[in-house]
Motif scaffolding. Structure first.
Motif, mmCIF file in Angstrom:
data_model
loop_
_atom_site.group_PDB
_atom_site.id
_atom_site.type_symbol
_atom_site.label_atom_id
_atom_site.label_comp_id
_atom_site.label_asym_id
_atom_site.label_seq_id
_atom_site.Cartn_x
_atom_site.Cartn_y
_atom_site.Cartn_z
ATOM 1 N N LEU A 1 25.750 41.863 3.180
ATOM 2 C CA LEU A 1 25.952 42.148 1.764
ATOM 3 C C LEU A 1 24.603 42.164 1.068
ATOM 4 N N HIS A 2 24.228 43.312 0.504
ATOM 5 C CA HIS A 2 22.986 43.434 -0.249
ATOM 6 C C HIS A 2 23.328 43.683 -1.718
ATOM 7 N N TYR A 3 22.972 42.718 -2.553
ATOM 8 C CA TYR A 3 23.223 42.854 -3.983
ATOM 9 C C TYR A 3 21.982 43.406 -4.675
ATOM 10 N N ASP A 4 22.212 44.124 -5.777
ATOM 11 C CA ASP A 4 21.114 44.740 -6.502
ATOM 12 C C ASP A 4 20.220 43.724 -7.199
ATOM 13 N N HIS A 5 20.778 42.569 -7.540
ATOM 14 C CA HIS A 5 20.008 41.596 -8.311
ATOM 15 C C HIS A 5 20.574 40.198 -8.071
ATOM 16 N N GLN A 6 19.894 39.215 -8.617
ATOM 17 C CA GLN A 6 20.376 37.841 -8.539
ATOM 18 C C GLN A 6 21.613 37.691 -9.420
ATOM 19 N N LYS A 7 22.570 36.896 -8.960
ATOM 20 C CA LYS A 7 23.793 36.673 -9.713
ATOM 21 C C LYS A 7 23.671 35.408 -10.557
ATOM 22 N N ASN A 8 24.228 35.473 -11.757
ATOM 23 C CA ASN A 8 24.258 34.306 -12.626
ATOM 24 C C ASN A 8 25.151 33.236 -12.008
ATOM 25 N N SER A 9 24.686 32.005 -12.013
ATOM 26 C CA SER A 9 25.444 30.919 -11.376
ATOM 27 C C SER A 9 26.788 30.674 -12.053
ATOM 28 N N LEU A 10 26.950 31.175 -13.295
ATOM 29 C CA LEU A 10 28.201 30.970 -14.004
ATOM 30 C C LEU A 10 29.269 31.980 -13.581
ATOM 31 N N GLU A 11 28.846 33.072 -12.940
ATOM 32 C CA GLU A 11 29.809 34.066 -12.502
ATOM 33 C C GLU A 11 30.623 33.520 -11.323
ATOM 34 N N LYS A 12 31.841 34.005 -11.220
ATOM 35 C CA LYS A 12 32.676 33.616 -10.092
ATOM 36 C C LYS A 12 32.085 34.189 -8.806
ATOM 37 N N CYS A 13 31.931 33.352 -7.806
ATOM 38 C CA CYS A 13 31.308 33.783 -6.555
ATOM 39 C C CYS A 13 32.370 34.374 -5.630
ATOM 40 N N GLU A 14 32.382 35.694 -5.543
ATOM 41 C CA GLU A 14 33.372 36.390 -4.709
ATOM 42 C C GLU A 14 33.173 36.112 -3.226
ATOM 43 N N MET A 15 31.950 35.683 -2.847
ATOM 44 C CA MET A 15 31.659 35.447 -1.436
ATOM 45 C C MET A 15 32.468 34.286 -0.868
ATOM 46 N N VAL A 16 32.842 33.347 -1.711
ATOM 47 C CA VAL A 16 33.646 32.210 -1.246
ATOM 48 C C VAL A 16 34.953 32.711 -0.648
ATOM 49 N N THR A 17 35.626 33.602 -1.372
ATOM 50 C CA THR A 17 36.903 34.144 -0.893
ATOM 51 C C THR A 17 36.706 34.996 0.355
ATOM 52 N N ILE A 18 35.640 35.800 0.356
ATOM 53 C CA ILE A 18 35.393 36.681 1.504
ATOM 54 C C ILE A 18 35.150 35.867 2.768
ATOM 55 N N LEU A 19 34.267 34.880 2.686
ATOM 56 C CA LEU A 19 33.899 34.101 3.871
ATOM 57 C C LEU A 19 35.070 33.275 4.399
ATOM 58 N N LYS A 20 35.900 32.778 3.515
ATOM 59 C CA LYS A 20 37.044 31.972 3.949
ATOM 60 C C LYS A 20 38.065 32.807 4.708
ATOM 61 N N ASN A 21 37.995 34.112 4.566
ATOM 62 C CA ASN A 21 38.948 34.996 5.242
ATOM 63 C C ASN A 21 38.347 35.707 6.446
ATOM 64 N N LEU A 22 37.184 35.251 6.896
ATOM 65 C CA LEU A 22 36.548 35.834 8.085
ATOM 66 C C LEU A 22 36.371 34.749 9.134
ATOM 67 N N PRO A 23 37.427 34.389 9.828
ATOM 68 C CA PRO A 23 37.375 33.253 10.769
ATOM 69 C C PRO A 23 36.534 33.511 12.001
ATOM 70 N N ASN A 24 36.232 34.779 12.298
ATOM 71 C CA ASN A 24 35.472 35.100 13.514
ATOM 72 C C ASN A 24 34.018 35.446 13.233
ATOM 73 N N LEU A 25 33.545 35.180 12.020
ATOM 74 C CA LEU A 25 32.197 35.589 11.628
ATOM 75 C C LEU A 25 31.130 34.858 12.434
ATOM 76 N N LYS A 26 30.253 35.634 13.062
ATOM 77 C CA LYS A 26 29.150 35.068 13.838
ATOM 78 C C LYS A 26 27.793 35.334 13.194
ATOM 79 N N GLU A 27 27.701 36.406 12.407
ATOM 80 C CA GLU A 27 26.425 36.769 11.791
ATOM 81 C C GLU A 27 26.642 37.087 10.317
ATOM 82 N N LEU A 28 25.810 36.498 9.456
ATOM 83 C CA LEU A 28 25.879 36.751 8.019
ATOM 84 C C LEU A 28 24.488 37.097 7.500
ATOM 85 N N ARG A 29 24.401 38.256 6.826
ATOM 86 C CA ARG A 29 23.147 38.697 6.205
ATOM 87 C C ARG A 29 23.395 38.905 4.716
#
Length: 437
Positions: free
Chosen positions: A266-294
């Motif tokens: 996942l390449h984001y265009d810019h830094q995310k504000n810490s107050l924004e909801k972090c969508e990555m939490v939901t994504i990562l919790k639903n990838l039980p076989n993940l071996k590599e994260l960039r």
């Protein structure tokens, strides 16, 4: 009488040493002696090499003979024309990977089908003067990249052409788009029965992934019989890249379709504000076989560190804010991490890279680029017993006369088992690295 070698070590040892060198370094050593020239030209040392060709018609017979001797299989052709392509076909008919970069106003695809061994094909910065439909003539290709065409892509007819490539395993679409809602691509995904790798670039692709992007297309009763055989009910993706994104919010059904993904970028265009909801939490919790994260940019690592699945073996962070607490938590939960890359990461507090050997004892590759490391901390990394490659860029913190000495000491401490890679300039991974190789 046979001339004996004056080399102090067996030739096999030199060949193994040469395997660790860059193409440029091998070229420099090749020029020092006839024996090294002979050793370095062995095909085994060039299996993963890619040759970039410009003005193909200007190369002489010796050059082509050298490429054949090394059994070069991957070529990038820059700003060529039909004449150059014919020359390439004549000299290197056994190519397996071919990239066209900056080529325009020629019907390229009349010839790639004649490369009988070709399985990877890429077009970058090309003018689509040839019809995309001609790609279907290269039926054997397994990897296809379309990047930065001058004109928009795709229309329904062009997408149907891509779907006809039944052997396609990897597809990268980094392009200007006339499919802004992604409906054509969403439907096509379930027709690629063998697709394992997908890479999308949203800008300049100009397509925002809607939450249900990875769900099956709706099938009405009238065409159910026809389309049930046409579409798969599930995706079989193992590698997913979403580049240049502002937001990746996926529905539960979409995430369910991605459960087989083991490599996520996942390449984001810019830094995310810490107050924004972090969508990555939901994504990562639903990838039980993940071996590599960039991840590049986006939220602070603290936002999703606790959501990383236990299966993770490789973590690559670029321009991500990170703190000691997150690294310590990662170490406790993922002590078996084998690959850790930190590029341009900003630390919220003083960090201690000399603690890495205790926290991540299983590391095989470690990259620390522009993350502030001292000479003593560098030396302490030799405690990593399984380390095979260390990539370090912090030249400014090393005294000029101390750098090479420190590297040599490190090699001695590790019995020369670690490849130390030094890049004086920035080698940050670019968001779009389109290549067929």
């Amino acid at each position: 009488m046979q001339r004996r070698s004056c080399l102090p070590l067996p030739q096999e040892i030199y060949v193994n040493i040469f395997r660790c060198l860059s193409d440029e370094e091998k070229g420099n050593i090749r020029a020092t002696s006839r024996l090294f020239k002979q050793l370095i030209d062995q095909p085994a040392l060039w299996k993963k090499s890619t040759v970039v060709l410009k003005k193909i018609t200007g190369y002489n017979a010796d050059f082509w003979e050298l490429l054949r001797k090394r059994r070069i299989k991957c070529v990038v052709m820059r700003k060529g024309n039909a004449k150059c392509l014919k020359k390439l076909l004549l000299e290197l008919p056994g190519l397996t990977a071919l990239t066209f970069d900056g080529c325009s106003k020629i019907n390229m695809l009349q010839l790639p089908c004649k490369f009988q061994s070709l399985n990877k094909l890429a077009f970058k910065n090309c003018h689509p003067s040839f019809p995309i439909q001609d790609i279907a003539s290269v039926l054997q290709i397994t990897h296809l990249t379309l990047c930065s065409f001058v004109e928009p892509f795709p229309c329904a007819e062009q997408m149907a052409t891509l779907v006809s490539l039944k052997n396609l395993r990897s597809l990268a679409l980094h392009n200007y788009c006339r499919d802004p809602n992604g409906c054509l691509l969403q439907s096509a995904l379930f027709e690629f029965h063998n697709l394992k790798e997908l890479s999308l670039k949203e800008k300049p692709f100009s397509m925002v992934l809607h939450p249900d992007f990875f769900t099956p297309p709706s099938i009405t009763k009238s065409d159910r019989k026809e389309k049930q055989t046409k579409y798969d009910s599930r995706l079989h993706l193992e590698k997913l890249e979403i580049l240049g994104s502002n937001n990746v919010t996926l529905s539960e059904e979409s995430l369910n379709q991605l459960s087989s993904v083991n490599s996520l970028t996942l390449h984001y265009d810019h830094q995310k504000n810490s107050l924004e909801k972090c969508e990555m939490v939901t994504i990562l919790k639903n990838l039980p076989n993940l071996k590599e994260l960039r991840v590049k940019g986006g939220w602070s690592f603290s936002k999703y560190a606790h959501s990383i699945p236990p299966s993770l073996e490789a973590l690559h962070l670029c321009r991500v804010a990170i703190g000691n607490k997150e690294l310590e938590y990662l170490a406790r939960q993922r002590a078996g991490l084998k690959h850790l890359h930190l590029d341009y990461c900003s630390f919220t507090e003083e960090w201690y890279p000399d603690e890495l050997p205790d926290n991540f004892p299983c590391l095989k590759t470690l990259s620390i680029r522009h993350c502030k490391i001292t000479v003593d901390q560098f030396r302490d990394l030799a405690k990593l017993k399984h380390l095979e490659m260390l990539d370090i860029v912090d030249i400014c913190l090393f005294p000029t006369n101390c750098l090479q000495k420190s590297v040599q000491e490190f090699r001695i401490l590790t019995d020369h088992r670690v490849q130390v890679v030094q890049h004086p300039g920035s080698r940050e991974q670019i968001p779009c690295d389109c290549s067929a190789c």
